[in-house]
Scaffold this motif. Structure first.
Motif, PDB file in Angstrom:
ATOM      1  N   PRO A  75      18.897   4.467  -4.297  1.00 10.51           N
ATOM      2  CA  PRO A  75      18.035   3.696  -5.208  1.00 10.51           C
ATOM      3  C   PRO A  75      16.963   2.893  -4.482  1.00 10.51           C
ATOM      4  N   VAL A  76      17.284   2.396  -3.293  1.00 14.62           N
ATOM      5  CA  VAL A  76      16.318   1.626  -2.516  1.00 14.62           C
ATOM      6  C   VAL A  76      15.172   2.522  -2.051  1.00 14.62           C
ATOM      7  N   VAL A  77      15.505   3.738  -1.600  1.00  6.91           N
ATOM      8  CA  VAL A  77      14.469   4.672  -1.162  1.00  6.91           C
ATOM      9  C   VAL A  77      13.548   5.040  -2.321  1.00  6.91           C
ATOM     10  N   VAL A  78      14.111   5.284  -3.490  1.00  6.51           N
ATOM     11  CA  VAL A  78      13.300   5.640  -4.660  1.00  6.51           C
ATOM     12  C   VAL A  78      12.322   4.509  -4.996  1.00  6.51           C
ATOM     13  N   PHE A  79      12.819   3.274  -5.010  1.00  8.29           N
ATOM     14  CA  PHE A  79      11.960   2.123  -5.308  1.00  8.29           C
ATOM     15  C   PHE A  79      10.846   1.990  -4.272  1.00  8.29           C
ATOM     16  N   ALA A  80      11.207   2.098  -2.986  1.00  3.04           N
ATOM     17  CA  ALA A  80      10.232   1.892  -1.917  1.00  3.04           C
ATOM     18  C   ALA A  80       9.150   2.974  -1.925  1.00  3.04           C
ATOM     19  N   CYS A  81       9.539   4.214  -2.164  1.00  2.00           N
ATOM     20  CA  CYS A  81       8.547   5.292  -2.232  1.00  2.00           C
ATOM     21  C   CYS A  81       7.572   5.063  -3.381  1.00  2.00           C
ATOM     22  N   THR A  82       8.086   4.605  -4.514  1.00  3.57           N
ATOM     23  CA  THR A  82       7.217   4.318  -5.656  1.00  3.57           C
ATOM     24  C   THR A  82       6.213   3.226  -5.306  1.00  3.57           C
ATOM     25  N   LEU A  83       6.670   2.195  -4.604  1.00  2.00           N
ATOM     26  CA  LEU A  83       5.785   1.115  -4.184  1.00  2.00           C
ATOM     27  C   LEU A  83       4.706   1.641  -3.231  1.00  2.00           C
ATOM     28  N   PHE A  84       5.094   2.514  -2.314  1.00  2.00           N
ATOM     29  CA  PHE A  84       4.151   3.092  -1.357  1.00  2.00           C
ATOM     30  C   PHE A  84       3.075   3.906  -2.076  1.00  2.00           C
ATOM     31  N   ILE A  85       3.481   4.660  -3.084  1.00  2.00           N
ATOM     32  CA  ILE A  85       2.528   5.479  -3.845  1.00  2.00           C
ATOM     33  C   ILE A  85       1.511   4.600  -4.564  1.00  2.00           C
ATOM     34  N   ILE A  86       1.997   3.569  -5.255  1.00  6.99           N
ATOM     35  CA  ILE A  86       1.102   2.674  -5.999  1.00  6.99           C
ATOM     36  C   ILE A  86       0.120   1.989  -5.050  1.00  6.99           C
ATOM     37  N   ALA A  87       0.609   1.535  -3.903  1.00  6.30           N
ATOM     38  CA  ALA A  87      -0.256   0.854  -2.942  1.00  6.30           C
ATOM     39  C   ALA A  87      -1.314   1.795  -2.368  1.00  6.30           C
ATOM     40  N   GLY A  88      -0.952   3.056  -2.130  1.00  4.21           N
ATOM     41  CA  GLY A  88      -1.935   4.011  -1.643  1.00  4.21           C
ATOM     42  C   GLY A  88      -3.093   4.182  -2.614  1.00  4.21           C
ATOM     43  N   ILE A  89      -2.774   4.238  -3.891  1.00  6.37           N
ATOM     44  CA  ILE A  89      -3.819   4.345  -4.912  1.00  6.37           C
ATOM     45  C   ILE A  89      -4.671   3.075  -4.928  1.00  6.37           C
ATOM     46  N   GLY A  90      -4.009   1.905  -4.807  1.00  8.50           N
ATOM     47  CA  GLY A  90      -4.744   0.648  -4.767  1.00  8.50           C
ATOM     48  C   GLY A  90      -5.703   0.575  -3.587  1.00  8.50           C
ATOM     49  N   CYS A  91      -5.265   1.020  -2.405  1.00  5.82           N
ATOM     50  CA  CYS A  91      -6.135   1.033  -1.226  1.00  5.82           C
ATOM     51  C   CYS A  91      -7.343   1.945  -1.433  1.00  5.82           C
ATOM     52  N   ALA A  92      -7.116   3.071  -2.076  1.00  4.80           N
ATOM     53  CA  ALA A  92      -8.202   4.037  -2.283  1.00  4.80           C
ATOM     54  C   ALA A  92      -9.309   3.466  -3.158  1.00  4.80           C
ATOM     55  N   PHE A  93      -8.974   2.544  -4.044  1.00  2.00           N
ATOM     56  CA  PHE A  93      -9.963   1.976  -4.965  1.00  2.00           C
ATOM     57  C   PHE A  93     -10.432   0.574  -4.551  1.00  2.00           C
ATOM     58  N   ALA A  94      -9.983   0.082  -3.387  1.00  2.00           N
ATOM     59  CA  ALA A  94     -10.354  -1.265  -2.949  1.00  2.00           C
ATOM     60  C   ALA A  94     -11.851  -1.345  -2.676  1.00  2.00           C
ATOM     61  N   ARG A  95     -12.477  -2.452  -3.105  1.00  2.00           N
ATOM     62  CA  ARG A  95     -13.918  -2.636  -2.935  1.00  2.00           C
ATOM     63  C   ARG A  95     -14.263  -3.752  -1.956  1.00  2.00           C
ATOM     64  N   SER A  96     -13.265  -4.417  -1.414  1.00  2.00           N
ATOM     65  CA  SER A  96     -13.509  -5.479  -0.436  1.00  2.00           C
ATOM     66  C   SER A  96     -12.385  -5.460   0.581  1.00  2.00           C
ATOM     67  N   LEU A  97     -12.648  -6.069   1.732  1.00  2.00           N
ATOM     68  CA  LEU A  97     -11.626  -6.094   2.774  1.00  2.00           C
ATOM     69  C   LEU A  97     -10.400  -6.871   2.309  1.00  2.00           C
ATOM     70  N   SER A  98     -10.603  -7.990   1.602  1.00  2.00           N
ATOM     71  CA  SER A  98      -9.457  -8.785   1.166  1.00  2.00           C
ATOM     72  C   SER A  98      -8.556  -7.997   0.222  1.00  2.00           C
ATOM     73  N   THR A  99      -9.168  -7.258  -0.705  1.00  2.75           N
ATOM     74  CA  THR A  99      -8.373  -6.429  -1.625  1.00  2.75           C
ATOM     75  C   THR A  99      -7.634  -5.337  -0.863  1.00  2.75           C
ATOM     76  N   LEU A 100      -8.325  -4.709   0.073  1.00  3.37           N
ATOM     77  CA  LEU A 100      -7.702  -3.663   0.881  1.00  3.37           C
ATOM     78  C   LEU A 100      -6.508  -4.212   1.657  1.00  3.37           C
ATOM     79  N   LEU A 101      -6.660  -5.399   2.235  1.00  9.60           N
ATOM     80  CA  LEU A 101      -5.578  -5.980   3.026  1.00  9.60           C
ATOM     81  C   LEU A 101      -4.371  -6.337   2.161  1.00  9.60           C
ATOM     82  N   ILE A 102      -4.619  -6.807   0.935  1.00 10.86           N
ATOM     83  CA  ILE A 102      -3.504  -7.102   0.026  1.00 10.86           C
ATOM     84  C   ILE A 102      -2.707  -5.836  -0.272  1.00 10.86           C
ATOM     85  N   TRP A 103      -3.420  -4.762  -0.589  1.00  8.77           N
ATOM     86  CA  TRP A 103      -2.732  -3.501  -0.870  1.00  8.77           C
ATOM     87  C   TRP A 103      -2.030  -2.956   0.369  1.00  8.77           C
TER      88      TRP A 103
END
Length: 403
Positions: A75-103
């Protein structure tokens, strides 16, 4: 569809899991200059992507480890992989360095389950020499990623710009999620009495950190990892900006040093299979790492940095890490099998905290015309690893053998 633990496929599955942070770090290395230009910041500021990824990667395991002891590894691996996927999408759409660093912090937190859970799985299923051999072969599998990831990142950068890289990382997370969901059967011996409350979590971590054998090997592993990440964080800034290598050429250099880790881990696995104890390869690796790093620092201070010699010493240092890491991690995990998740989390957290601090300092202090920040921290961390073994881990091991 479950993969048998004794099979090569299971080793590859664990290797894929442990390689997740390497995807997140190494694919981005050739793009630091391009990211800085796109977001209107200096390449060294873009380099903070590495340290902030490591920050999330360092502290998330503190929750993952105890949660996996209570609810299971899967269950921990499933949760962590989901978090990694969401963050990857967030990084791809980041428009500033601060947003990119948060993701990137969130992405690091998603990758944080990898080492912790893999160590716990190996401790669940294997003992002693078998565990050390398995760790060596998992290390070999994971080194395939650093060997190809910078080149893949450079290709994605050329084809689709830097945003193609985090999008591809989201795809990697999806593949791992699918592979673990289908191929992995729960390995933890779940104890319902093991409550997930702060007092129990704190008590388990205190047990790990007050066990001299655990603590000694945790520090050896963390310091060796700090030396590795001084190289990872500083090499692209030095070799691309100062030496003038193109991203594709840098990818080839990084692949060569990754092959050094693979060679060291392979040799360690063969020695383990032949019955050679962990002390010999660990000691040799620590001495080689310290010697190579100190020589690189001396060359930097003398302003004599011929590229062939520099690359050779970097390969040697990475070869030494391949000898060090499996033995240090197995040494840290061995004493407390009943709280393997907490032991793995403490090992991973301190290792990644060291990596985050060192990579942040290397990026912050970097001079684009010198390798000093990289080689200085490589030397400090390598000497610290050797000292931790000789002064802490080895004496604790002798005491444990006599008691």
């Amino acid at each position: 569809m479950r993969v048998p633990p004794a099979s090569t496929a299971f080793t590859l599955l664990l290797g894929f899991l442990v390689a997740l942070p390497s995807f997140g770090i190494d694919m981005s290395l050739p793009a630091l200059t391009a990211i800085g230009a796109a977001l209107h910041v200096a390449p060294a500021q873009a380099g903070l992507m590495m340290s902030l990824f490591m920050l999330g990667f360092a502290f998330a395991p503190l929750l993952y480890g105890p949660a996996s002891d209570r609810y299971g590894r899967k269950p921990v691996v499933v949760f962590a992989c989901t978090l990694f996927i969401i963050a990857g999408i967030g990084c791809a759409f980041a428009r500033s360095l601060s947003t990119l660093l948060i993701w990137r912090v969130v992405q690091g937190a998603g990758a944080g389950a990898s080492m912790t859970i893999a160590l716990a799985i190996i401790r669940d299923l294997f003992e002693g020499q078998a565990a050390r051999t398995r760790l060596s072969y998992v290390a070999i599998a994971t080194m395939i990623v650093p060997a190809i990831a910078p080149t893949a990142g450079a290709a994605l950068l050329a084809l689709g710009g830097w945003r193609a890289i985090p999008a591809a990382l989201a795809g990697v997370g999806m593949l791992l999620l699918l592979a673990m969901s289908i191929g992995f059967a729960e390995s933890a011996r779940i104890d319902p009495a093991n409550r997930l409350v702060p007092s129990v979590i704190a008590r388990n971590y205190l047990r790990v950190l007050t066990n001299p054998l655990c603590l000694g090997y945790i520090l050896v592993n963390a310091a060796a990892f700090g030396a590795l990440f001084a190289y990872v964080s500083g090499s692209s800034l030095f070799l691309i900006n100062a030496v003038g290598l193109r991203p594709a050429q840098y990818g080839l250099v990084f692949a060569a040093t990754s092959l050094g880790i693979m060679a060291g881990a392979f040799l360690n696995g063969r020695l383990s299979a032949l019955g050679v104890g962990p002390d010999y390869p660990l000691t040799v690796g620590l001495v080689l790492a310290a010697g190579a790093a100190l020589l690189l620092l001396t060359m930097t201070l003398a302003d004599w940095m011929p590229l062939a010699v520099v690359i050779s010493l970097l390969v040697l240092g990475n070869f030494a890490f391949g000898l060090i890491a499996p033995n240090a991690m197995q040494g840290a995990m061995q004493p407390l099998p009943q709280i393997a998740g907490a032991a793995g989390a403490a090992t991973g957290c301190i290792q990644m905290a060291m990596g985050a601090v060192v990579s942040g300092l290397v990026a912050t202090l970097s001079n684009e015309h010198s390798a000093l920040s990289m080689t200085a921290f490589m030397a400090v961390c390598s000497v610290l690893a050797l000292g931790s073994y000789l002064l802490l881990a080895r004496p604790a091991e002798r005491t444990a053998m006599l008691s």
